[in-house]
Design a protein around this motif. Structure first.
Motif, PDB file in Angstrom:
ATOM      1  N   THR A 103      48.102   5.600  20.251  1.00 32.59           N
ATOM      2  CA  THR A 103      48.283   6.666  19.265  1.00 32.59           C
ATOM      3  C   THR A 103      47.866   8.015  19.836  1.00 32.59           C
ATOM      4  O   THR A 103      46.960   8.105  20.669  1.00 32.59           O
ATOM      5  N   PHE A 104      48.544   9.030  19.351  1.00 32.85           N
ATOM      6  CA  PHE A 104      48.257  10.424  19.695  1.00 32.85           C
ATOM      7  C   PHE A 104      47.976  11.141  18.379  1.00 32.85           C
ATOM      8  O   PHE A 104      48.882  11.315  17.562  1.00 32.85           O
ATOM      9  N   GLU A 105      46.715  11.525  18.180  1.00 33.08           N
ATOM     10  CA  GLU A 105      46.365  12.238  16.955  1.00 33.08           C
ATOM     11  C   GLU A 105      46.193  13.707  17.294  1.00 33.08           C
ATOM     12  O   GLU A 105      45.326  14.093  18.082  1.00 33.08           O
ATOM     13  N   PHE A 106      47.027  14.513  16.699  1.00 35.18           N
ATOM     14  CA  PHE A 106      46.978  15.959  16.897  1.00 35.18           C
ATOM     15  C   PHE A 106      46.012  16.506  15.847  1.00 35.18           C
ATOM     16  O   PHE A 106      46.313  16.496  14.660  1.00 35.18           O
ATOM     17  N   LYS A 107      44.844  16.914  16.293  1.00 32.27           N
ATOM     18  CA  LYS A 107      43.717  17.217  15.415  1.00 32.27           C
ATOM     19  C   LYS A 107      44.051  18.302  14.398  1.00 32.27           C
ATOM     20  O   LYS A 107      44.588  19.348  14.738  1.00 32.27           O
ATOM     21  N   SER A 108      43.681  18.014  13.145  1.00 32.53           N
ATOM     22  CA  SER A 108      43.931  18.982  12.076  1.00 32.53           C
ATOM     23  C   SER A 108      42.967  20.162  12.165  1.00 32.53           C
ATOM     24  O   SER A 108      43.230  21.206  11.577  1.00 32.53           O
ATOM     25  N   GLY A 109      41.870  20.019  12.903  1.00 29.90           N
ATOM     26  CA  GLY A 109      40.908  21.104  13.050  1.00 29.90           C
ATOM     27  C   GLY A 109      41.287  22.095  14.131  1.00 29.90           C
ATOM     28  O   GLY A 109      40.491  22.971  14.462  1.00 29.90           O
ATOM     29  N   THR A 110      42.499  22.006  14.687  1.00 27.22           N
ATOM     30  CA  THR A 110      42.934  22.957  15.704  1.00 27.22           C
ATOM     31  C   THR A 110      42.921  24.351  15.082  1.00 27.22           C
ATOM     32  O   THR A 110      43.467  24.561  14.005  1.00 27.22           O
ATOM     33  N   THR A 111      42.294  25.299  15.744  1.00 29.04           N
ATOM     34  CA  THR A 111      42.104  26.625  15.156  1.00 29.04           C
ATOM     35  C   THR A 111      43.160  27.618  15.610  1.00 29.04           C
ATOM     36  O   THR A 111      43.765  27.475  16.671  1.00 29.04           O
ATOM     37  N   ALA A 112      43.316  28.620  14.789  1.00 34.23           N
ATOM     38  CA  ALA A 112      44.214  29.756  15.049  1.00 34.23           C
ATOM     39  C   ALA A 112      45.583  29.254  15.470  1.00 34.23           C
ATOM     40  O   ALA A 112      46.190  28.462  14.782  1.00 34.23           O
ATOM     41  N   ARG A 113      46.047  29.686  16.625  1.00 33.63           N
ATOM     42  CA  ARG A 113      47.389  29.302  17.078  1.00 33.63           C
ATOM     43  C   ARG A 113      47.314  28.501  18.373  1.00 33.63           C
ATOM     44  O   ARG A 113      48.225  28.515  19.189  1.00 33.63           O
ATOM     45  N   THR A 114      46.196  27.765  18.548  1.00 35.58           N
ATOM     46  CA  THR A 114      46.001  26.959  19.744  1.00 35.58           C
ATOM     47  C   THR A 114      47.168  25.996  19.919  1.00 35.58           C
ATOM     48  O   THR A 114      47.557  25.296  18.982  1.00 35.58           O
ATOM     49  N   ASP A 115      47.744  25.985  21.094  1.00 39.76           N
ATOM     50  CA  ASP A 115      48.835  25.085  21.495  1.00 39.76           C
ATOM     51  C   ASP A 115      50.168  25.344  20.787  1.00 39.76           C
ATOM     52  O   ASP A 115      51.094  24.550  20.905  1.00 39.76           O
ATOM     53  N   VAL A 116      50.294  26.460  20.047  1.00 40.76           N
ATOM     54  CA  VAL A 116      51.583  26.776  19.428  1.00 40.76           C
ATOM     55  C   VAL A 116      52.606  26.965  20.540  1.00 40.76           C
ATOM     56  O   VAL A 116      52.372  27.679  21.513  1.00 40.76           O
ATOM     57  N   GLY A 117      53.714  26.299  20.437  1.00 40.12           N
ATOM     58  CA  GLY A 117      54.785  26.406  21.426  1.00 40.12           C
ATOM     59  C   GLY A 117      54.543  25.602  22.697  1.00 40.12           C
ATOM     60  O   GLY A 117      55.359  25.631  23.614  1.00 40.12           O
ATOM     61  N   SER A 118      53.420  24.881  22.758  1.00 41.08           N
ATOM     62  CA  SER A 118      53.135  24.056  23.939  1.00 41.08           C
ATOM     63  C   SER A 118      54.127  22.904  24.024  1.00 41.08           C
ATOM     64  O   SER A 118      54.681  22.458  23.022  1.00 41.08           O
ATOM     65  N   SER A 119      54.319  22.438  25.225  1.00 35.73           N
ATOM     66  CA  SER A 119      55.236  21.323  25.440  1.00 35.73           C
ATOM     67  C   SER A 119      54.579  20.296  26.359  1.00 35.73           C
ATOM     68  O   SER A 119      54.057  20.643  27.414  1.00 35.73           O
ATOM     69  N   VAL A 120      54.584  19.054  25.922  1.00 43.20           N
ATOM     70  CA  VAL A 120      54.071  17.942  26.717  1.00 43.20           C
ATOM     71  C   VAL A 120      55.142  16.865  26.696  1.00 43.20           C
ATOM     72  O   VAL A 120      55.644  16.493  25.635  1.00 43.20           O
ATOM     73  N   ASP A 121      55.497  16.364  27.872  1.00 41.80           N
ATOM     74  CA  ASP A 121      56.558  15.360  27.982  1.00 41.80           C
ATOM     75  C   ASP A 121      56.010  13.978  27.658  1.00 41.80           C
ATOM     76  O   ASP A 121      55.473  13.292  28.516  1.00 41.80           O
ATOM     77  N   LEU A 122      56.114  13.570  26.383  1.00 42.71           N
ATOM     78  CA  LEU A 122      55.641  12.255  25.971  1.00 42.71           C
ATOM     79  C   LEU A 122      56.529  11.134  26.513  1.00 42.71           C
ATOM     80  O   LEU A 122      56.147   9.967  26.465  1.00 42.71           O
ATOM     81  N   GLY A 123      57.693  11.487  27.031  1.00 41.75           N
ATOM     82  CA  GLY A 123      58.591  10.483  27.604  1.00 41.75           C
ATOM     83  C   GLY A 123      58.069   9.881  28.891  1.00 41.75           C
ATOM     84  O   GLY A 123      58.611   8.892  29.381  1.00 41.75           O
ATOM     85  N   THR A 124      56.992  10.452  29.444  1.00 41.16           N
ATOM     86  CA  THR A 124      56.439   9.901  30.679  1.00 41.16           C
ATOM     87  C   THR A 124      55.304   8.909  30.425  1.00 41.16           C
ATOM     88  O   THR A 124      54.788   8.314  31.356  1.00 41.16           O
ATOM     89  N   VAL A 125      54.911   8.734  29.155  1.00 40.02           N
ATOM     90  CA  VAL A 125      53.862   7.781  28.811  1.00 40.02           C
ATOM     91  C   VAL A 125      54.354   6.379  29.178  1.00 40.02           C
ATOM     92  O   VAL A 125      55.508   6.028  28.940  1.00 40.02           O
ATOM     93  N   ALA A 126      53.474   5.587  29.781  1.00 40.33           N
ATOM     94  CA  ALA A 126      53.875   4.245  30.208  1.00 40.33           C
ATOM     95  C   ALA A 126      52.678   3.303  30.163  1.00 40.33           C
ATOM     96  O   ALA A 126      51.530   3.740  30.137  1.00 40.33           O
ATOM     97  N   PHE A 127      52.959   2.011  30.173  1.00 39.65           N
ATOM     98  CA  PHE A 127      51.921   0.991  30.263  1.00 39.65           C
ATOM     99  C   PHE A 127      52.000   0.359  31.648  1.00 39.65           C
ATOM    100  O   PHE A 127      53.074   0.090  32.159  1.00 39.65           O
ATOM    101  N   THR A 128      50.841   0.145  32.248  1.00 39.37           N
ATOM    102  CA  THR A 128      50.756  -0.379  33.605  1.00 39.37           C
ATOM    103  C   THR A 128      49.765  -1.543  33.644  1.00 39.37           C
ATOM    104  O   THR A 128      48.727  -1.495  32.976  1.00 39.37           O
TER     105      THR A 128
END
Length: 175
Positions: free
Chosen positions: A140-165
């Motif tokens: 699971t990926f929980e995007f914290k509700s306590g993120t302040t101001a505009r932290t990470d607005v417009g950020s991009s992370v490629d979740l398609g690279t997540v894998a199990f090994t």
């Protein structure tokens, strides 16, 4: 005459010794050899084959990760079925999530990433795995509700690279 005889005797002894030591003699250590059928060593196997993974939101609804836009408070879960092959005496491996750390763009101040949850037939199991089996892994990926101001607005992370090994380890309790 006695000296001549002694001289001839000494020469004969010296010649005999030289012949024995020089290769024609039998002053060697004894040895013997035999062979036994020791058997054949066969290598085991460690492998994982993955089916297509599924992303869901907090409500359990399937989402398309390529178009989904997260907001603070979102909880996304990635679930994937895996066929795990572990063959070999004392074979053990941990199933871990890859490409989910801060170096991969997941700021711990904004996102909490869980360790994988593993199940077999709906029953929870733990690492390390020690047998071949069909495993369902979730993270699971929980995007914290306590993120302040505009932290990470417009950020991009490629979740398609997540894998199990699978990572082989020494089976606990075994030498």
């Amino acid at each position: 005459m006695k000296n001549k005889t002694m001289l001839k005797g000494a020469a004969a002894i010296a010649l005999g010794g030289a012949l024995l030591l020089g290769g024609g003699g039998t002053l060697a250590w004894w040895n013997a050899a035999d062979s036994a059928a020791a058997g054949t060593i066969v290598a085991g196997d460690l492998n994982v084959e993955a089916a297509a993974g599924v992303w869901t939101d907090r409500a359990g609804s399937t989402i398309d990760i390529s178009t989904y836009r997260v907001v603070p408070g979102d909880l996304l879960t990635y679930t994937q079925d895996l066929d795990v092959t572990l063959e070999g005496d004392k074979m053990a491996a941990n199933l871990v999530a890859e490409r989910t750390g801060a170096a991969d763009g997941f700021d711990p101040a904004s996102v909490t990433v869980s360790a994988p949850t593993l199940t077999v037939g709906g029953e929870a199991i733990e690492n390390p795995l020690t047998t071949s089996q069909h495993v369902t892994a979730s993270i699971t990926f929980e995007f914290k509700s306590g993120t302040t101001a505009r932290t990470d607005v417009g950020s991009s992370v490629d979740l398609g690279t997540v894998a199990f090994t699978l990572q082989q380890i020494q089976q606990p309790g075994l030498q």
